[in-house]
Design an enzyme around this catalytic site. Structure first.
Site, PDB file in Angstrom:
ATOM      1  N   TYR A  86       0.820  -1.219   0.000  1.00 34.05           N
ATOM      2  CA  TYR A  86       0.000   0.000   0.000  1.00 34.05           C
ATOM      3  C   TYR A  86       0.853   1.268   0.000  1.00 34.05           C
ATOM      4  O   TYR A  86       0.380   2.339  -0.369  1.00 34.05           O
ATOM      5  CB  TYR A  86      -0.940   0.028   1.205  1.00 34.05           C
ATOM      6  CG  TYR A  86      -2.041  -1.007   1.157  1.00 34.05           C
ATOM      7  CD1 TYR A  86      -2.278  -1.768   0.013  1.00 34.05           C
ATOM      8  CD2 TYR A  86      -2.851  -1.241   2.266  1.00 34.05           C
ATOM      9  CE1 TYR A  86      -3.280  -2.720  -0.019  1.00 34.05           C
ATOM     10  CE2 TYR A  86      -3.864  -2.188   2.237  1.00 34.05           C
ATOM     11  CZ  TYR A  86      -4.070  -2.929   1.086  1.00 34.05           C
ATOM     12  OH  TYR A  86      -5.061  -3.868   1.052  1.00 34.05           O
ATOM     13  N   LYS A 137       3.407 -15.396   2.045  1.00 35.20           N
ATOM     14  CA  LYS A 137       3.460 -16.195   0.807  1.00 35.20           C
ATOM     15  C   LYS A 137       4.920 -16.427   0.427  1.00 35.20           C
ATOM     16  O   LYS A 137       5.371 -16.068  -0.659  1.00 35.20           O
ATOM     17  CB  LYS A 137       2.693 -15.488  -0.317  1.00 35.20           C
ATOM     18  CG  LYS A 137       1.190 -15.582  -0.202  1.00 35.20           C
ATOM     19  CD  LYS A 137       0.662 -16.991  -0.476  1.00 35.20           C
ATOM     20  CE  LYS A 137       0.774 -17.344  -1.952  1.00 35.20           C
ATOM     21  NZ  LYS A 137       0.254 -18.715  -2.203  1.00 35.20           N
ATOM     22  N   ASP A 169      -2.902 -17.972   1.713  1.00 37.15           N
ATOM     23  CA  ASP A 169      -4.091 -18.515   1.044  1.00 37.15           C
ATOM     24  C   ASP A 169      -4.676 -19.676   1.844  1.00 37.15           C
ATOM     25  O   ASP A 169      -5.899 -19.827   1.961  1.00 37.15           O
ATOM     26  CB  ASP A 169      -3.790 -18.924  -0.394  1.00 37.15           C
ATOM     27  CG  ASP A 169      -2.554 -19.801  -0.534  1.00 37.15           C
ATOM     28  OD1 ASP A 169      -1.725 -19.848   0.391  1.00 37.15           O
ATOM     29  OD2 ASP A 169      -2.412 -20.451  -1.589  1.00 37.15           O
ATOM     30  N   ASP A 193      -5.316  -7.070   5.526  1.00 31.76           N
ATOM     31  CA  ASP A 193      -6.546  -6.392   5.109  1.00 31.76           C
ATOM     32  C   ASP A 193      -7.605  -7.425   4.733  1.00 31.76           C
ATOM     33  O   ASP A 193      -8.768  -7.345   5.144  1.00 31.76           O
ATOM     34  CB  ASP A 193      -6.223  -5.484   3.914  1.00 31.76           C
ATOM     35  CG  ASP A 193      -7.304  -4.456   3.649  1.00 31.76           C
ATOM     36  OD1 ASP A 193      -8.341  -4.452   4.351  1.00 31.76           O
ATOM     37  OD2 ASP A 193      -7.123  -3.649   2.720  1.00 31.76           O
ATOM     38  N   ASP A 197     -10.891  -9.079   7.411  1.00 35.44           N
ATOM     39  CA  ASP A 197     -12.296  -8.948   7.007  1.00 35.44           C
ATOM     40  C   ASP A 197     -12.968 -10.316   6.943  1.00 35.44           C
ATOM     41  O   ASP A 197     -14.128 -10.467   7.343  1.00 35.44           O
ATOM     42  CB  ASP A 197     -12.411  -8.255   5.647  1.00 35.44           C
ATOM     43  CG  ASP A 197     -12.428  -6.732   5.777  1.00 35.44           C
ATOM     44  OD1 ASP A 197     -12.086  -6.236   6.859  1.00 35.44           O
ATOM     45  OD2 ASP A 197     -12.783  -6.056   4.792  1.00 35.44           O
TER      46      ASP A 197
END
Length: 280
Positions: A86, A137, A169, A193, A197
């Site tokens: 980001y 990852k 994942d 992020d 959620d």
């Protein structure tokens, strides 16, 4: 504005209301409401985002998962908030001509950024069930390789806390398959992020949960901090008198806990929320 930032910097804690909505969709990026939130995070150096996913017993049937999978759920996702993709540079869209463009976002992490967020996760785990999952990852990303290397190094300083690595994942899949296997999960800005959620929605409603964003402790042990509900501004229900205040109240409970060390008062406020829900 600069004046607002000075107030925030002088405060013991910031309570932040939800911002944004369709009316600002076409406003330049640096004038959007979200840009103000990003500046607060950046200038206050709030690198540690705490996202609890707590399933109140009265709301277990509101979850999209079976009651037995979520009842009593209490996960804390610790998301790195000021680095990663980001904020990495270059971040740009280049016109290549002939109707073609190239978009670039850069994932960047340095050792100290990973070290400090992982230590926050381990310190919090010591106050909970003493288990940390680190999600990255590393199988396809160099930043993931460094993340895991630093996380394992930090884990050596916390012999009393169980450490487990998980690919991000797979973490998403496991949150849906068997969420109660997790206690504290630490991860980078992008995966945090997404995973926070997903974890929040397991509880029945993203709109019921709080969050905290913390900076590094100063010499006196005080941290800059910002507390906000996880939910958005919900312009579709504005003015109808049906907005639920629980997430903001719970965010204030987190402020009592982490900024003011008023643990008993925080416990009482959280118990009051659960009691109201139990009463229907």
């Amino acid at each position: 504005s600069d004046a607002d930032m000075q107030k925030a910097l002088a405060a013991d804690a910031v309570i932040f209301g939800a911002v944004g909505g369709p009316k600002w969709d076409d406003v330049p990026y640096d004038k959007r409401p979200e840009a103000g939130l990003l500046r607060l995070r950046k200038d206050l150096e709030l690198f540690a985002n705490l996202r609890p996913a707590i399933c109140y017993p009265a709301l277990a049937d509101a979850s999209s998962l079976k009651r037995e999978l979520v009842e009593g759920l209490d996960i804390l996702i610790v998301r790195e908030l000021t680095g990663g993709v980001y904020f990495g540079e270059p971040k740009e869209i280049t016109d290549l001509g002939n109707g073609q463009k190239r978009a670039v976002d850069t994932q960047v992490y340095e050792t100290y950024e990973i070290d400090r967020i992982v230590r926050v996760a381990f310190d919090l785990a010591r106050t909970r069930s003493k288990k940390v999952h680190s999600a990255d990852k590393k199988n396809v990303m160099k930043s993931g390789v460094l993340w895991d290397e630093v996380a394992r190094s930090v884990a050596k300083d916390y012999a009393d806390v169980r450490f487990e690595h998980i690919l991000a994942d797979n973490a998403a899949m496991q949150l849906v398959r068997n969420p109660k296997q997790f206690d504290v999960m630490v991860t980078d800005n992008l995966f945090g992020d997404i995973l926070s959620d997903a974890a929040a929605m397991l509880t029945g409603s993203l709109g019921m949960l709080p969050s905290a964003s913390l900076g590094a402790p100063d010499a006196a042990g005080r941290r800059k901090a910002l507390y906000e509900p996880v939910h958005g501004s919900a312009p579709d229900i504005a003015g109808k008198g049906v907005a639920n205040p629980i997430a903001m109240l719970a965010s204030f409970a987190m402020a009592l806990r982490y900024s003011f060390n008023m643990i008993e008062l925080a416990d009482r406020l959280e118990a009051a929320i659960a009691a109201v829900l139990d009463d229907g």
